[in-house]
Design an enzyme around this catalytic site. Structure first.
Site, PDB file in Angstrom:
ATOM      1  N   GLU A  15      -4.147  -7.597 -47.128  1.00 21.34           N
ATOM      2  CA  GLU A  15      -5.459  -8.136 -47.445  1.00 21.34           C
ATOM      3  C   GLU A  15      -6.256  -8.237 -46.161  1.00 21.34           C
ATOM      4  O   GLU A  15      -6.019  -9.118 -45.342  1.00 21.34           O
ATOM      5  CB  GLU A  15      -5.312  -9.531 -48.087  1.00 21.34           C
ATOM      6  CG  GLU A  15      -6.641 -10.186 -48.381  1.00 21.34           C
ATOM      7  CD  GLU A  15      -6.557 -11.703 -48.432  1.00 21.34           C
ATOM      8  OE1 GLU A  15      -7.271 -12.289 -49.245  1.00 21.34           O
ATOM      9  OE2 GLU A  15      -5.779 -12.304 -47.664  1.00 21.34           O
ATOM     10  N   GLN A  58     -11.701 -19.970 -58.434  1.00 20.84           N
ATOM     11  CA  GLN A  58     -12.323 -20.169 -57.122  1.00 20.84           C
ATOM     12  C   GLN A  58     -13.691 -19.497 -57.054  1.00 20.84           C
ATOM     13  O   GLN A  58     -14.670 -20.102 -56.649  1.00 20.84           O
ATOM     14  CB  GLN A  58     -11.436 -19.571 -56.015  1.00 20.84           C
ATOM     15  CG  GLN A  58     -10.099 -20.237 -55.865  1.00 20.84           C
ATOM     16  CD  GLN A  58      -9.502 -19.874 -54.512  1.00 20.84           C
ATOM     17  OE1 GLN A  58      -9.754 -20.564 -53.527  1.00 20.84           O
ATOM     18  NE2 GLN A  58      -8.729 -18.811 -54.478  1.00 20.84           N
ATOM     19  N   LEU A  99       0.439  -8.437 -48.309  1.00 21.76           N
ATOM     20  CA  LEU A  99       0.397  -9.219 -47.083  1.00 21.76           C
ATOM     21  C   LEU A  99      -0.878 -10.035 -47.041  1.00 21.76           C
ATOM     22  O   LEU A  99      -1.992  -9.506 -47.017  1.00 21.76           O
ATOM     23  CB  LEU A  99       0.474  -8.282 -45.876  1.00 21.76           C
ATOM     24  CG  LEU A  99       1.759  -7.452 -45.858  1.00 21.76           C
ATOM     25  CD1 LEU A  99       1.604  -6.242 -44.968  1.00 21.76           C
ATOM     26  CD2 LEU A  99       2.924  -8.318 -45.399  1.00 21.76           C
ATOM     27  N   ASP A 100      -0.684 -11.340 -47.032  1.00 16.77           N
ATOM     28  CA  ASP A 100      -1.816 -12.247 -47.067  1.00 16.77           C
ATOM     29  C   ASP A 100      -2.512 -12.276 -45.708  1.00 16.77           C
ATOM     30  O   ASP A 100      -1.865 -12.198 -44.656  1.00 16.77           O
ATOM     31  CB  ASP A 100      -1.313 -13.653 -47.425  1.00 16.77           C
ATOM     32  CG  ASP A 100      -2.448 -14.634 -47.583  1.00 16.77           C
ATOM     33  OD1 ASP A 100      -3.333 -14.382 -48.424  1.00 16.77           O
ATOM     34  OD2 ASP A 100      -2.458 -15.648 -46.846  1.00 16.77           O
ATOM     35  N   HIS A 131      -7.497 -13.534 -57.047  1.00 15.64           N
ATOM     36  CA  HIS A 131      -7.456 -14.984 -57.229  1.00 15.64           C
ATOM     37  C   HIS A 131      -8.463 -15.710 -56.345  1.00 15.64           C
ATOM     38  O   HIS A 131      -8.838 -16.837 -56.646  1.00 15.64           O
ATOM     39  CB  HIS A 131      -6.047 -15.484 -56.919  1.00 15.64           C
ATOM     40  CG  HIS A 131      -5.608 -15.128 -55.540  1.00 15.64           C
ATOM     41  ND1 HIS A 131      -5.177 -13.856 -55.215  1.00 15.64           N
ATOM     42  CD2 HIS A 131      -5.579 -15.854 -54.388  1.00 15.64           C
ATOM     43  CE1 HIS A 131      -4.879 -13.827 -53.913  1.00 15.64           C
ATOM     44  NE2 HIS A 131      -5.112 -15.019 -53.395  1.00 15.64           N
ATOM     45  N   ASP A 132      -8.857 -15.113 -55.256  1.00 13.75           N
ATOM     46  CA  ASP A 132      -9.841 -15.744 -54.378  1.00 13.75           C
ATOM     47  C   ASP A 132     -11.262 -15.435 -54.821  1.00 13.75           C
ATOM     48  O   ASP A 132     -12.106 -16.322 -54.903  1.00 13.75           O
ATOM     49  CB  ASP A 132      -9.684 -15.226 -52.936  1.00 13.75           C
ATOM     50  CG  ASP A 132      -8.471 -15.818 -52.245  1.00 13.75           C
ATOM     51  OD1 ASP A 132      -8.161 -16.995 -52.518  1.00 13.75           O
ATOM     52  OD2 ASP A 132      -7.840 -15.104 -51.454  1.00 13.75           O
ATOM     53  N   ARG A 174      -5.896 -10.033 -41.523  1.00 16.61           N
ATOM     54  CA  ARG A 174      -6.786 -10.062 -40.355  1.00 16.61           C
ATOM     55  C   ARG A 174      -6.224 -10.936 -39.255  1.00 16.61           C
ATOM     56  O   ARG A 174      -6.673 -10.894 -38.130  1.00 16.61           O
ATOM     57  CB  ARG A 174      -8.140 -10.643 -40.763  1.00 16.61           C
ATOM     58  CG  ARG A 174      -9.105  -9.638 -41.316  1.00 16.61           C
ATOM     59  CD  ARG A 174     -10.270 -10.367 -41.930  1.00 16.61           C
ATOM     60  NE  ARG A 174     -11.077 -11.063 -40.920  1.00 16.61           N
ATOM     61  CZ  ARG A 174     -11.832 -12.116 -41.187  1.00 16.61           C
ATOM     62  NH1 ARG A 174     -11.871 -12.621 -42.406  1.00 16.61           N
ATOM     63  NH2 ARG A 174     -12.545 -12.678 -40.243  1.00 16.61           N
ATOM     64  N   TYR A 176      -0.196 -20.613 -50.875  1.00 14.12           N
ATOM     65  CA  TYR A 176      -0.690 -19.940 -49.674  1.00 14.12           C
ATOM     66  C   TYR A 176      -0.618 -20.795 -48.410  1.00 14.12           C
ATOM     67  O   TYR A 176      -1.145 -20.422 -47.375  1.00 14.12           O
ATOM     68  CB  TYR A 176      -2.113 -19.413 -49.907  1.00 14.12           C
ATOM     69  CG  TYR A 176      -2.088 -18.205 -50.813  1.00 14.12           C
ATOM     70  CD1 TYR A 176      -1.675 -16.973 -50.300  1.00 14.12           C
ATOM     71  CD2 TYR A 176      -2.406 -18.288 -52.154  1.00 14.12           C
ATOM     72  CE1 TYR A 176      -1.605 -15.865 -51.122  1.00 14.12           C
ATOM     73  CE2 TYR A 176      -2.337 -17.186 -52.977  1.00 14.12           C
ATOM     74  CZ  TYR A 176      -1.938 -15.974 -52.466  1.00 14.12           C
ATOM     75  OH  TYR A 176      -1.863 -14.872 -53.270  1.00 14.12           O
ATOM     76  N   GLY A 183     -13.034   6.519 -49.985  1.00 17.24           N
ATOM     77  CA  GLY A 183     -13.672   7.782 -49.634  1.00 17.24           C
ATOM     78  C   GLY A 183     -13.094   8.388 -48.363  1.00 17.24           C
ATOM     79  O   GLY A 183     -13.208   9.576 -48.133  1.00 17.24           O
ATOM     80  N   TRP A 220      -9.816  -8.766 -45.329  1.00 20.18           N
ATOM     81  CA  TRP A 220     -11.068  -9.069 -45.998  1.00 20.18           C
ATOM     82  C   TRP A 220     -12.049  -9.628 -44.990  1.00 20.18           C
ATOM     83  O   TRP A 220     -11.861 -10.709 -44.461  1.00 20.18           O
ATOM     84  CB  TRP A 220     -10.791 -10.093 -47.114  1.00 20.18           C
ATOM     85  CG  TRP A 220     -12.012 -10.514 -47.880  1.00 20.18           C
ATOM     86  CD1 TRP A 220     -13.225  -9.908 -47.877  1.00 20.18           C
ATOM     87  CD2 TRP A 220     -12.125 -11.638 -48.748  1.00 20.18           C
ATOM     88  NE1 TRP A 220     -14.088 -10.567 -48.709  1.00 20.18           N
ATOM     89  CE2 TRP A 220     -13.442 -11.633 -49.255  1.00 20.18           C
ATOM     90  CE3 TRP A 220     -11.254 -12.628 -49.170  1.00 20.18           C
ATOM     91  CZ2 TRP A 220     -13.897 -12.604 -50.144  1.00 20.18           C
ATOM     92  CZ3 TRP A 220     -11.703 -13.598 -50.053  1.00 20.18           C
ATOM     93  CH2 TRP A 220     -13.016 -13.579 -50.543  1.00 20.18           C
ATOM     94  N   TRP A 265      -9.837   7.254 -46.816  1.00 21.78           N
ATOM     95  CA  TRP A 265      -8.384   7.339 -46.768  1.00 21.78           C
ATOM     96  C   TRP A 265      -7.832   6.880 -48.118  1.00 21.78           C
ATOM     97  O   TRP A 265      -7.237   5.803 -48.239  1.00 21.78           O
ATOM     98  CB  TRP A 265      -7.831   6.484 -45.625  1.00 21.78           C
ATOM     99  CG  TRP A 265      -6.470   6.902 -45.187  1.00 21.78           C
ATOM    100  CD1 TRP A 265      -5.639   7.790 -45.803  1.00 21.78           C
ATOM    101  CD2 TRP A 265      -5.754   6.449 -44.031  1.00 21.78           C
ATOM    102  NE1 TRP A 265      -4.478   7.932 -45.101  1.00 21.78           N
ATOM    103  CE2 TRP A 265      -4.518   7.124 -44.012  1.00 21.78           C
ATOM    104  CE3 TRP A 265      -6.030   5.528 -43.010  1.00 21.78           C
ATOM    105  CZ2 TRP A 265      -3.564   6.898 -43.007  1.00 21.78           C
ATOM    106  CZ3 TRP A 265      -5.088   5.320 -42.027  1.00 21.78           C
ATOM    107  CH2 TRP A 265      -3.868   6.004 -42.029  1.00 21.78           C
TER     108      TRP A 265
END
Lengths: 532, 890
Positions: free
Chosen positions: B694, B782, B668-669, B776-777, B672, B548, B763, B696, B765
């Site tokens: 992702e 981890q 896609l990592d 994995h995170d 954000r 990563y 709920g 998050w 979309w």
């Protein structure tokens, strides 16, 4: 105040009606109806449109029954009522509904999208399957109810043809008659019969157990009308009369148009069934050329051949331009016209007095349009060449029967036709629409295939929203592909794009100013009207 | 009369969500990403959690008119008062002011709010030397009385009600000019609702550095500054494009500029905010009989403010079919679509509320009505029409025809012609309602409401998908001309809709150095378990072994194996029918070389970018690109996607990966980190089969307890998907978070949102939600946010039966859970549950959650009891295990 202004212009219009006497011109109804009956928010818009129309002062012969008018420059979904065809096989042979759940979900989706209604094919071979006069409407009634429940309108297509590909046959009893008497079907030069619909030559011959096909069609229409009386005018607002192969007004000159993606050949004349030959003979004798009455042109190419492979359709010196050519083509096309006239007058007799609009479909035979002889159109029965407009007579016939014309192929554009096909859907469409305009025939659009390609939608959008008049548009047709994720979003986009102009108008912030302005304009327009 | 609890629902609230939901492209260096303590605290969470514990009640005092008194005395045979609860968006402002105190000595920052509520300022400061974006606690001298420390980095100070008479709350913070505070950061929190009010999804930040002398550059810590000789609120604070009441950017800036040129006098800024409040009103209906005419007189009054229209009809029996009675009607009554009458209520003399009197023939047994406040707000009685029985017992006189005045005609919008549909009377209500909304979309752009629009489009999409699946599956009676039954359709956001995804690695997978080989051996097994998509680890050379921290993007020899091994793996996966997702780390990239300042920001390899490719707002890396379009990941230089050359290079790289390796799509990592619109660009260029991002961030918590309503959280994910134009799905972090709370604490009620739908992204979309319970995170070695231990199978029972695209974590499928997970997958495949399946939640209680999916699969989880209803369908148990059970329709 404002009403009186408009009222005065309305009076002027009425005067002009009187002046024109027989040719009853009238202004598009929307103008008056909107102004008088919907004095709400739409008022300002209508005032504006009124102005445009008035200045344009182009008279339209509009149908009495149409709720909305036709002529308006800035169109939107509101003007163009959008329909979507139901699956061909929505009602099965045993009168049940195929994939009812899917249809019901589909109807809801369409309703949410703002689609006006759906088109429902009603098959002769299903509704009058077993015996003459024994009608089974249950499946279609159920379907109509589903449509009504979904809050949608309904256009009904009466299909007096079969479709072998879809495995929808003619009524069993008709097929039985056809087996013993294949002369009721069209035949080509090699004697091959086209069994998907009756030959137009038998229209008035008592070939069906003593009844003529026209009588049978008429009974069918009567029964339909009484069985669906509860829907007529409320849910069912349009009826399309089946006129021939695939429901279209034409000869089956190509056994199946569009079947192969290869270039279409010229097709063949379908004048070889015994009754057609009989008529031809009579006609030839009556016109003093008995030798011309033995059959169609001997030098016409066969189905898949190109025009130059024989001498009839040749661009220069082809026999189509000879006196014989003119004799034959005039007769051949007039057969189609009088057939169309028979059925459309039947339809307007049966349905004309009610609150539904009648439609007939004219095919868009655009292949080889760029040649001088337009062979494909000729074999299909449209005597339309470089020298002659074959569609004016068709439009006149529609006008005579107060019928609206369905034109398919509104999604086709020239640039996406194969070069070698010498085809021009755009020019042909323009020609037919010109003829329609001339005779005041209202055109209803249709696409020719479900496609996700954006240029199809773009073309439809242009055709629907453009300057030309389209009173409704039927998108063909619901089914797996229609709802597939690669197609449906594009369709959604299309529907919503039709809506944009409307949105724009509603967004104008200062409503009061607008009203004042339009007031002013409408009084101006009334002055102009009076001056004119 | 039987009294029922009334719960009139507010139908469609048409108001934009408040400002902090707006996605902003503008970045500032104060992001809070990936800082565990912040995550746990929820400082970055947003508001919109409206769970009013103490609703704000505006109740008209009961000033009955004389007329009502008459009615009371006449002893009508029916009288009932219905409470009307109306949730309303109230708009107000946040005020931020910087000025000197009375002695002109000290600077003071005031933050105020004009809305009612229990407001808390949650704030912290940044010091001059700070390099990160985290907050620090302000010095004691700055803390106003009543402040509470929140851990070691923030303060919470309540806003006090000022004496202004209005509902105005304010807090003042004295600024100590001697301290080296660079900025004050804050968000506003409403204790009543637990909602956080931020500035466009971010903290308010108020830099206290000299703006003028630095020529407008806010370049971070190195700059000299002169406290208090100026102030600067970043431009973005002014740019509130969508917000009406704010001065627009340009004017504010110029205003600011002129002020700065003079002696600084102060600073004042307003921001509109909005908040949902619950308003209680009531409607009283009384019925009496007129002895002379034998007619029933029905008097309806309400304290609702504004114009109220009664949409009414009568009925003859208990079927409650609406009917229009014969006239005469009360004044100004209009007939609506031949189905109902509409009568505007007349204002009462006292000015409080309005009333109307209806005379009804005795043949009718009931009076039906709903109240219409405006085009979109209808008040009903528990989702039904109000029904007032008109029995004929009473016989006392009353005066008819009073209480009406000649008010102005309520202008009723003409119903659009295409809406005039003749319908049979029953059951079309919903369609009509939604139809109204559709019309709203199409014709009222100004007032369009995003949520309503989305819900309709979603509804349409769902219906279309339903129709599609049936049409497609039914044996075709014909093949349409242009359609040679090809491969099922795909769009990158959803694939075919039938995807089940496997995360094909964990945090340790790099250790063996031959992961690709190991996975290749498992290809057949993976496929036979029912998966059809597999997500492989990031393939590039990386500073960290897990991949990563990519360095040379074109070097695909990694700790997982060589490029050739990767190609072989992809080939074998393809052979067994699996689509392969590449893990694309696009947000950041590690540099090869240092620049002259010793900063690592010069790249090598085929993409030998320099500091111009790095975002400008991370001081670590001295980037010279634009500011980041998303949050920053601080461990490596963040790539500036706003520049064409960067995007061009990345598109080329992605296409190369597609061609060279054979990847079918992307995971896609750290999505954000940059604007979703760029993602769309990448997706469009690479036309993947499937793509998932992702996104998050933290859920909202109040007092350490997760809020029931995570709408703000899922909205942020939806916003991102929207920015990608729906070309990519996103991991449904919301669902994972809610499952955590629901399972861990036995609070299964959390699994239904207030509309009875799944509370996660799924709920709202579903077709774009990739549901998962671990990755994995969060898990593996981890364990940043591990799924409640031992509850994993319940989690899988949920995501594998529900719509959305479920993703299974490697550690789970290759564990003792394998057979159970495989059973659930086969149930899903067997019943053709797909990403747009419909889910009907049949139970969401403390100890049990149950749902029926597509009417084909029923499931329950939790210790409580549930059996699917057997009236219409019969169910057979497909799998039963600890705390969950799945049935199939049989």
């Amino acid at each position: 105040m404002e009403v009186s202004v408009i009222g005065s212009s309305q009076a002027t219009v009425c005067t002009s009606e009187l002046v024109h006497g027989e040719q009853r011109f009238c202004v598009p109804r929307r103008r008056s109806s909107v102004s008088f009956f919907h004095p709400g928010t739409r008022w300002s818009n209508s005032g504006l449109r009124f102005t445009l129309n008035a200045i344009q002062a182009e008279p339209f012969r509009s149908d009495n029954l149409s709720i909305r008018g036709c002529a308006s420059r800035s169109k939107s979904l509101d003007d163009v009522r959008l329909f979507v065809g139901l699956p061909f096989d929505a009602v099965s042979e045993c009168n049940t509904i195929n994939h009812a759940k899917a249809i019901s979900a589909g109807l809801k989706a369409l309703k949410l999208l703002g689609v006006e209604g759906v088109e429902m094919p009603v098959w002769w071979g299903i509704a009058e399957k077993e015996a003459m006069g024994k009608y089974k409407w249950e499946g279609y009634l159920t379907l109509a109810e589903m449509v009504q429940d979904a809050g949608l309108k309904l256009h009904v297509s009466l299909c007096f043809h079969a479709n072998e590909e879809l495995k929808i046959p003619l009524p069993e009893w008709v097929s039985r008659i056809g087996e013993s008497d294949p002369g009721i079907f069209f035949a080509d030069r090699s004697g091959h019969h086209f069994r998907e619909c009756l030959s137009l030559a038998v229209d008035d011959l008592p070939v069906l157990d003593g009844k003529t096909p026209v009588q049978v069609y008429q009974q069918f229409c009567k029964s339909f009308k009484s069985s669906f009386s509860g829907f007529m005018g409320s849910t069912i607002i349009g009826i399309k009369m089946g006129l021939g192969p695939n429901g279209e007004l034409r000869f089956p000159s190509h056994s199946r148009v569009g079947k192969s993606c290869k270039i279409l050949g010229v097709g063949e004349f379908q004048c070889y069934d015994k009754n057609m030959l009989n008529f031809l003979k009579q006609h030839a004798e009556a016109t003093g050329n008995p030798l011309w009455g033995f059959g169609g042109p001997h030098d016409a190419p066969s189905y898949d051949q190109m025009p130059n492979s024989n001498s009839f359709f040749k661009d220069h010196g082809g026999s189509w331009e000879s006196p014989y050519g003119n004799f034959f083509l005039s007769w051949y096309s007039s057969q189609l016209l009088s057939h169309g006239n028979r059925l459309l007058s039947l339809a307007s007799d049966e349905f004309g007095g009610s609150t539904v609009t009648t439609y007939g479909e004219v095919p868009l035979i655009h292949s080889l349009f760029k040649t001088r002889s337009h062979p494909c159109e000729l074999t299909a029965g449209f005597y339309n060449t470089d020298n002659r407009d074959g569609y004016e007579a068709v439009a006149e016939m529609f006008a005579r029967n107060s019928c609206k014309m369905i034109l398919p192929g509104m999604n086709l554009s020239d640039e996406h036709q194969p070069q070698e096909s010498l085809s021009s859907p755009e020019l042909l469409l323009a020609q037919i629409r010109t003829a329609c305009r001339k005779y005041g025939v209202v055109v209803s659009g249709q696409n020719s295939l479900v496609s996700k390609a954006s240029h199809h939608f773009e073309k439809m959008r242009k055709n629907v929203l453009g300057e030309n008049v389209v009173d409704s548009f039927t998108y063909q047709r619901m089914g797996a592909e229609f709802f597939s994720p690669e197609h449906f979003p594009a369709f959604t986009e299309f529907v919503r794009s039709l809506n944009l102009p409307e949105k724009h108008a509603d967004d104008l912030p200062e409503e009061e100013e607008e009203v004042a302005e339009s007031l002013q304009r409408s009084s101006e327009s009334s002055i102009q009207m009076q001056a004119a | 009369m039987s009294t029922v609890t009334i719960e009139p629902l507010l139908r469609y609230l048409r108001r934009e969500r408040p400002l902090c939901r707006c996605r902003t492209k503008i970045l500032k260096p104060s992001s809070l990403n990936f800082s565990p303590k912040l995550l746990s605290n929820g400082a970055n969470t947003s508001f919109c959690n409206f769970k009013p514990r103490r609703p704000h009640i505006i109740r008209a005092s009961s000033t009955d008119t004389a007329l009502l008194e008459t009615f009371k005395s006449t002893d009508g045979f029916f009288k009932e008062t219905f409470p009307l609860t109306l949730t309303q968006m109230v708009e107000g402002k946040i005020f931020i002011r910087l000025d000197k105190d009375q002695n002109q000595q000290c600077w003071q920052l005031s933050v105020g709010c004009s809305l009612p509520g229990k407001w808390i300022l949650h704030w912290g400061v940044s010091y001059v030397d700070d390099v990160g974006s985290e907050w620090d606690q302000p010095p004691k001298s700055m803390r106003p009385p009543g402040s509470v420390c929140i851990k070691d980095y923030a303060m919470e100070t309540p806003l006090k009600k000022s004496s202004d008479g209005e509902i105005f709350h304010e807090v003042k913070i004295n600024l100590d000019p001697k301290s080296s505070i660079a900025a004050i950061n804050f968000v506003l929190k409403d204790e009543e609702t637990g909602a956080w009010y931020q500035h466009r999804g971010r903290d308010f930040k108020m830099p206290l550095v000299d703006y003028l002398r630095n020529d407008g550059k806010v370049a971070g810590a190195k700059r000299g500054f002169n406290l208090w000789s100026g102030f600067f609120l970043p431009k973005m604070l002014f740019k509130a494009k969508e917000l009406p009441s704010n001065d627009q950017g340009s004017s504010s800036e110029s205003k600011g500029a002129t002020q700065e040129n003079r002696q600084v006098e102060g600073f004042y800024e307003e921001h509109p905010i909005a908040k949902q409040v619950v308003i209680q009103n009531s409607a009283t209906v009384s019925v009496t009989k007129c002895p002379k005419t034998a007619k029933n007189l029905l008097y309806l009054e309400t304290d609702l403010p504004g114009k109220v229209v009664v949409h009414w009809g009568v009925c003859r029996d208990d079927a409650k079919n609406w009917e229009i009675p014969a006239g005469p009607y009360p004044p100004e009554t209009t007939v609506f679509k031949n189905k109902a009458l509409r009568t505007p209520l007349q204002p009462k003399d006292g000015g409080n509320g309005c009333s109307g009197l209806f005379t009804l023939d005795q043949e009718f047994v009931g009076f039906l009505f709903v109240l219409k406040l405006n085009e979109d707000t209808w008040l009903k009685c528990k989702k039904n029409d109000f029904h007032i029985p008109l029995s004929s017992s009473g016989s006392l006189p009353a005066q008819p025809g009073q209480g009406q005045s000649e008010g102005a005609l309520v202008s009723e919008k003409t119903v659009e012609a295409n809406q005039e549909v003749s319908q049979t009377a029953s059951s079309k209500g919903i369609i009509n309602d939604i139809r109204n909304l559709v019309n709203g979309i199409s014709s009222r752009r100004r007032t369009k409401k995003k949520e309503a629009q989305e819900s309709i489009l979603h509804e349409i999409e769902k219906l279309a998908a339903e129709a599609y699946s049936i049409f497609r599956n039914s044996i075709p009676t014909f093949v349409s001309e242009s359609e040679p039954q090809e491969t099922p359709k795909i769009c990158s956001g959803t694939g075919t809709g039938f995807e089940i995804l496997l995360q094909g690695f964990n945090w340790e997978s790099h250790k063996s150095g031959r992961w690709y080989m190991e996975l290749k051996e498992k290809a057949v097994e993976i496929s036979s378990l029912g998966f059809n998509v597999i997500w492989l680890p990031p393939p590039t050379e990386s500073v960290s072994p897990e991949g990563y921290m990519p360095k040379d993007l074109y070097n695909l020899n990694s700790r997982y194996g060589s490029i050739d091994e990767l190609k072989h793996l992809v080939k074998s996966l393809h052979e067994v029918g699996l689509k392969v997702l590449g893990d694309a780390v696009l947000n950041h990239r590690c540099a090869h070389f240092q620049n002259q300042n010793g900063v690592w920001n010069i790249f090598g390899g085929r993409l030998n970018w320099d500091e111009r490719a790095i975002v400008a707002d991370d001081p670590h890396f001295q980037g010279r690109g634009n500011k980041s379009s998303g949050d920053n990941f601080h461990a490596a230089p963040n790539i500036d996607h706003s520049q064409d050359f960067v995007r061009k290079d990345l598109k080329e790289w992605l296409c190369w990966l597609r061609d060279e390796i054979g990847y079918d799509g992307w995971r896609l990592d750290f999505a954000r980190g940059f604007w979703g619109g760029y993602v769309k660009d990448y997706i469009d260029a690479t036309e993947p089969y499937f793509a998932v991002g992702e996104y998050w961030d933290s859920l909202s918590y109040t007092c350490g307890e997760m809020d029931h309503n995570q709408d703000a959280h899922r909205q942020r994910i939806i916003d991102w998907i929207n920015a990608t134009n729906g070309t990519a799905g996103a991991f449904d972090v919301t669902t994972k978070g809610i499952l955590h709370s629901a399972l861990e604490r036995c609070e299964y009620w959390r699994l239904s949102d207030k509309k009875g739908k799944p509370p996660g992204v799924v709920g709202w979309w579903p077709s774009r939600a990739v549901t998962f319970i671990e990755n994995h995170d969060t898990g593996s070695t981890q364990g940043h946010w591990r799924f409640p231990s031992g509850k994993e199978m319940q989690g899988y029972a949920y995501i594998l039966t529900h719509p959305g695209t479920p993703a299974v974590f490697y550690d789970h499928i290759f564990s003792h859970y394998q057979s159970e997970i495989a059973s659930l997958i086969s149930i899903r495949n067997r019943n053709k549950v797909h990403c747009r399946s419909t889910v009907k939640i049949t139970k969401a209680e403390r100890d049990v959650y149950a749902a029926i999916i597509d009417e084909k699969v029923a499931m329950k989880m939790g210790p409580g009891h549930y059996e699917p209803p057997r009236e219409s369908q019969s169910w057979s148990v497909a799998i039963e295990a600890k705390d969950y059970k799945v049935w199939e329709a049989s």
